[in-house]
Design a protein around this motif. Structure first.
Motif, PDB file in Angstrom:
ATOM      1  N   PRO A  22      19.929 -30.044 -66.958  1.00  0.00           N
ATOM      2  CA  PRO A  22      20.708 -30.577 -68.085  1.00  0.00           C
ATOM      3  C   PRO A  22      20.204 -30.067 -69.430  1.00  0.00           C
ATOM      4  O   PRO A  22      19.037 -29.702 -69.566  1.00  0.00           O
ATOM      5  CB  PRO A  22      20.503 -32.089 -67.986  1.00  0.00           C
ATOM      6  N   LEU A  23      21.116 -30.057 -70.403  1.00  0.00           N
ATOM      7  CA  LEU A  23      20.763 -29.696 -71.777  1.00  0.00           C
ATOM      8  C   LEU A  23      19.669 -30.622 -72.259  1.00  0.00           C
ATOM      9  O   LEU A  23      19.668 -31.814 -71.954  1.00  0.00           O
ATOM     10  CB  LEU A  23      21.975 -29.902 -72.690  1.00  0.00           C
ATOM     11  N   ARG A  24      18.760 -30.055 -73.046  1.00  0.00           N
ATOM     12  CA  ARG A  24      17.677 -30.889 -73.559  1.00  0.00           C
ATOM     13  C   ARG A  24      17.548 -30.653 -75.057  1.00  0.00           C
ATOM     14  O   ARG A  24      17.659 -29.520 -75.519  1.00  0.00           O
ATOM     15  CB  ARG A  24      16.384 -30.492 -72.860  1.00  0.00           C
ATOM     16  N   GLU A  25      17.313 -31.745 -75.779  1.00  0.00           N
ATOM     17  CA  GLU A  25      17.105 -31.621 -77.222  1.00  0.00           C
ATOM     18  C   GLU A  25      15.714 -31.024 -77.438  1.00  0.00           C
ATOM     19  O   GLU A  25      14.738 -31.510 -76.877  1.00  0.00           O
ATOM     20  CB  GLU A  25      17.198 -33.006 -77.854  1.00  0.00           C
ATOM     21  N   ALA A  26      15.636 -29.954 -78.202  1.00  0.00           N
ATOM     22  CA  ALA A  26      14.330 -29.346 -78.476  1.00  0.00           C
ATOM     23  C   ALA A  26      13.532 -30.247 -79.410  1.00  0.00           C
ATOM     24  O   ALA A  26      14.095 -31.019 -80.182  1.00  0.00           O
ATOM     25  CB  ALA A  26      14.503 -27.971 -79.088  1.00  0.00           C
ATOM     26  N   LYS A  27      12.203 -30.145 -79.308  1.00  0.00           N
ATOM     27  CA  LYS A  27      11.328 -30.898 -80.202  1.00  0.00           C
ATOM     28  C   LYS A  27      11.661 -30.559 -81.650  1.00  0.00           C
ATOM     29  O   LYS A  27      11.995 -29.424 -81.969  1.00  0.00           O
ATOM     30  CB  LYS A  27       9.868 -30.485 -79.948  1.00  0.00           C
ATOM     31  N   LEU A  28      11.520 -31.525 -82.509  1.00  0.00           N
ATOM     32  CA  LEU A  28      11.776 -31.284 -83.928  1.00  0.00           C
ATOM     33  C   LEU A  28      10.716 -30.324 -84.460  1.00  0.00           C
ATOM     34  O   LEU A  28       9.525 -30.596 -84.352  1.00  0.00           O
ATOM     35  CB  LEU A  28      11.688 -32.629 -84.656  1.00  0.00           C
TER      36      LEU A  28
END
Lengths: 436, 315
Positions: A22-28
């Motif tokens: 699944p798509l994952r939000e990258a670390k800020l």
């Protein structure tokens, strides 16, 4: 209905590396470097200066000419510099550097009801959101969607072919963000006043074909077309040929045969701009390659250093011989991991030293494998001779300008001849001659 | 993470095929032909093939040394030329003559033009044409298969042309006839040809155009004069047509690059072949038909340029 285009190749796709994750939000990121030129056309003009405080979505570069696009902050924090920085396409270019404050505060514009918003309003929002074609070419979307006087688009095609090996970002978007993609598709179809729309998806992406068909089952004028798997199926002209059996003549646009093509990522951004008031400050990036420890599709903020995204995927299991932004067929080899993700960055591909072929050029044996695979019906073997000899005038007869630089010819060449390199050289030489 | 990456223009991946692997495939494709030739002509075949290959390789090395060029034996092209050259010679040819032909094939057929990729004529056929002009008797003296001593026997085409005698088709298909080392067995040649087509290393259009043209014209002249001209099956199976069609007329360097051009090349060779077989002083015409068509390749390429995508509107 769907046919095939002539030529093309069947490379190994390596999609299994990322397709089922699944798509994952990258670390800020702690800092972003946001180039003011991330699109075809004039660079945006900076509207912030060092010391200014910005939020996610704050306008930092204003679109200056008609063919240009605005640029927004992808981080909340402080502007530390507006200066020339490494750029994945241009070498070095003016960029806004922003240091994050960790708060991730957003500044969005007012959202609209996607079902009822007027075409003029949509175009304004797209311009405001800085949306460009996300398939890689990064042509400003508001320009493309503004039809010249007298032109009509009867068919809109949503490009979900994603034919470049390794890349799976569009696939994940179609599977996970189906309704939003369909929302964007409907908005674009409506403002173009197109009677018909198609979604072209390569048939090996069965999950995407299924979810998109399901979401569109009540739409009489929108149809999902499974396409035969062949590179470069996602080329605009190839897609139009296979779905509509129309050929876009050399030097013309799809508009000239009554259609328009947009990438699924672009449709998603249009939907997000209209319904959520979000400017384009992040995109899906496929971080992949056999030597990447945990390859995955990341939702990355524009301006994130590509090295950071590779680290986030566990780093590399061995030394990289090449780091490429985009796919292996048309992507750009990078010299540094310090270049940022820009709007056109579809993927970050790391190839190990053993995976890259670096071989001395051999004499052309005129086997014509390049001729057989050219999707544009050109003669790469003859064009090569003309470029090498510097016969620029004669190159025009060989329709060099129609070359897509898709790389099929070089992929199959048994003599390791850098054909695409030569054709790029020939094209820029022709352009130089035309201008002088 | 280490930096210092390699920078090149796209594409960054390639198919595994290179010149060497294509040449190796031709060698593999010739295995059935070589096997049949050794079965029919025994030790004579082995020695002849060895002499031609060694001479071809040596000539290539010496020429490249003289020209101060990189030695490129590893691309396999000289090996292919040497082997093909052996396969189009009469099995009983004196070894010195064969070696001379191999020198000419590489030196005048290929290296003098600049080496691999630059020659106009098929090198093996240049070598044979030279021997044909210099030693016509040696080049038209054929030995009977399975005979260890030199019992001469005419080829099927020779028997037909000069004695009006037909050879059974099955013999032609399997190959128990007199003829050049590698031309006698149709089935062995077809096996190798099919392999190369399946691998995508040769275009089926050339052998198809060549053999069908010979068949159709053969049928036509057979209908006109069945006594003088044999059945079209005979025209196709006898002589070196199939070996030429699959292994000589498909030489990438000396054949057209366009698809239309490959049809023209195949069909043109077929027309010339039948012309030579009807009116020529010799029973066979494969060599000259291909060499003559080799000359027309630049012209064919020029006039058969494909129309680029988008200029075929309304199809």
């Amino acid at each position: 209905m769907a046919q095939v285009f002539n030529g093309g190749i069947h490379p190994r796709y390596f999609r299994e590396l990322t397709r089922d994750k699944p798509l994952r939000e990258a670390k800020l990121p702690g800092e972003v470097v946001i180039p003011l030129s991330q699109h075809i056309g004039a660079p945006a003009e900076p509207v912030v200066k060092p010391g200014d405080m910005v939020k996610v979505g704050t306008l930092i570069g204003r679109s200056s000419k008609f063919i240009s696009a605005s640029v927004h902050s992808s981080l909340s924090g402080r502007v530390t510099a507006v200066e020339s920085r490494p750029h994945p396409v241009l070498g070095n270019a003016l960029a806004v550097v922003i240091e994050g404050d960790g708060k991730d505060e957003h500044e969005l514009f007012s959202s609209q009801d996607p079902e009822n918003v007027s075409p003029e309003e949509v175009k304004k929002l797209i311009l405001q959101a800085g949306i460009v074609g996300l398939g890689g070419a990064a042509f400003p979307a508001h320009v493309k969607l503004t039809l010249p006087e007298g032109k009509k688009v009867d068919t809109f095609i949503l490009n979900g072919a994603e034919c470049e090996p390794y890349l799976t970002g569009d696939y994940r978007i179609m599977v996970e963000r189906t309704d939003d993609v369909v929302g964007g598709l409907k908005i674009i179809k409506r403002i173009l006043k197109a009677e018909k729309a198609y979604v072209g998806i390569e048939e090996d992406k069965a999950e995407a074909v299924k979810s998109m068909s399901e979401a569109l089952k009540n739409e009489k004028s929108i149809e999902v077309i499974p396409l035969k798997v062949k590179y470069p199926q996602g080329g605009e002209k190839q897609l139009i040929k296979t779905i509509l059996n129309r050929e876009v003549p050399g030097g013309s646009l799809p508009l000239d045969v009554g259609c328009m093509v947009s990438n699924v990522g672009t449709a998603l951004s249009v939907y997000e701009a209209v319904s959520f008031g979000k400017p384009l400050y992040r995109r899906v990036v496929t971080v992949t390659g056999a030597i990447v420890k945990n390859p995955v599709n990341l939702l990355a903020r524009i301006g994130t250093r590509i090295g950071d995204l590779i680290e986030e995927c566990g780093g590399l299991s061995e030394n990289a011989g090449k780091v490429i932004t985009g796919g292996p067929m048309m992507g750009l080899a990078q010299y540094s991991l310090d270049v940022p993700v820009i709007k056109g960055t579809t993927g970050i591909l790391c190839l190990g030293e053993k995976e890259i072929s670096f071989h001395e050029e051999l004499p052309c044996i005129r086997c014509a494998r390049c001729v057989d695979v050219c999707p544009m019906g050109l003669l790469p073997t003859e064009m090569r001779k003309k470029v090498k000899a510097g016969h620029w005038e004669e190159l025009k007869d060989y329709s060099l300008s129609d070359c897509l630089e898709c790389g099929c010819c070089q992929y199959v060449c048994p003599a390791y001849i850098p054909l695409v390199h030569l054709f790029k050289l020939g094209k820029s030489e022709l352009q130089r001659i035309r201008q002088s | 993470m280490k930096e210092g990456f390699i920078i090149t223009a796209s594409p960054h991946i390639r198919s595994g095929v290179d010149v060497g692997s294509m040449m190796r495939a031709v060698i593999y494709a010739l295995i059935p032909v070589v096997a049949v030739s050794i079965y029919l002509f025994r030790i004579k075949a082995v020695i002849l093939i060895a002499v031609c290959i060694v001479t071809a390789l040596l000539t290539e090395v010496i020429f490249q040394k003289i020209r101060h060029k990189k030695i490129t034996l590893s691309d396999g092209s000289a090996l292919v030329t040497g082997l093909l050259f052996a396969l189009i010679l009469p099995p009983g040819i004196p070894l010195g003559t064969a070696a001379l032909g191999a020198v000419i094939a590489i030196a005048l057929g290929k290296q003098i033009f600049g080496g691999l990729g630059y020659n106009i004529f098929n090198p093996a056929l240049v070598g044979r044409a030279f021997l044909m002009a210099s030693f016509p008797v040696l080049l038209t003296t054929w030995v009977k298969p399975f005979s260890l001593d030199a019992v001469t026997k005419a080829t099927p085409l020779g028997l037909m042309k000069f004695q009006g005698a037909a050879t059974p088709l099955l013999n032609l298909f399997l190959g128990q006839t007199a003829g050049s080392l590698g031309e006698t067995s149709a089935v062995a040649i077809l096996l190798g040809g099919a392999f190369l087509i399946w691998k995508g290393y040769i275009d089926w259009r050339i052998p198809a155009g060549y053999t069908f043209t010979v068949f159709l014209l053969g049928e036509f002249i057979h209908l006109i004069n069945p006594v003088k001209f044999p059945s079209p099956f005979f025209q196709v199976l006898a002589g070196g047509l199939l070996l030429g069609a699959f292994f000589m007329a498909t030489d990438p360097v000396t054949t057209p690059v366009t698809i239309k051009g490959r049809w023209i090349f195949g069909i043109g060779s077929g027309v010339l072949l039948i012309g030579i077989r009807i009116w020529g002083g010799l029973p066979e015409g494969v060599m000259y038909s291909i060499l003559l068509m080799n000359m027309t390749v630049p012209l064919i390429n020029r006039y058969t340029r494909p129309k680029p995508f988008g200029t075929r509107r309304g199809r």
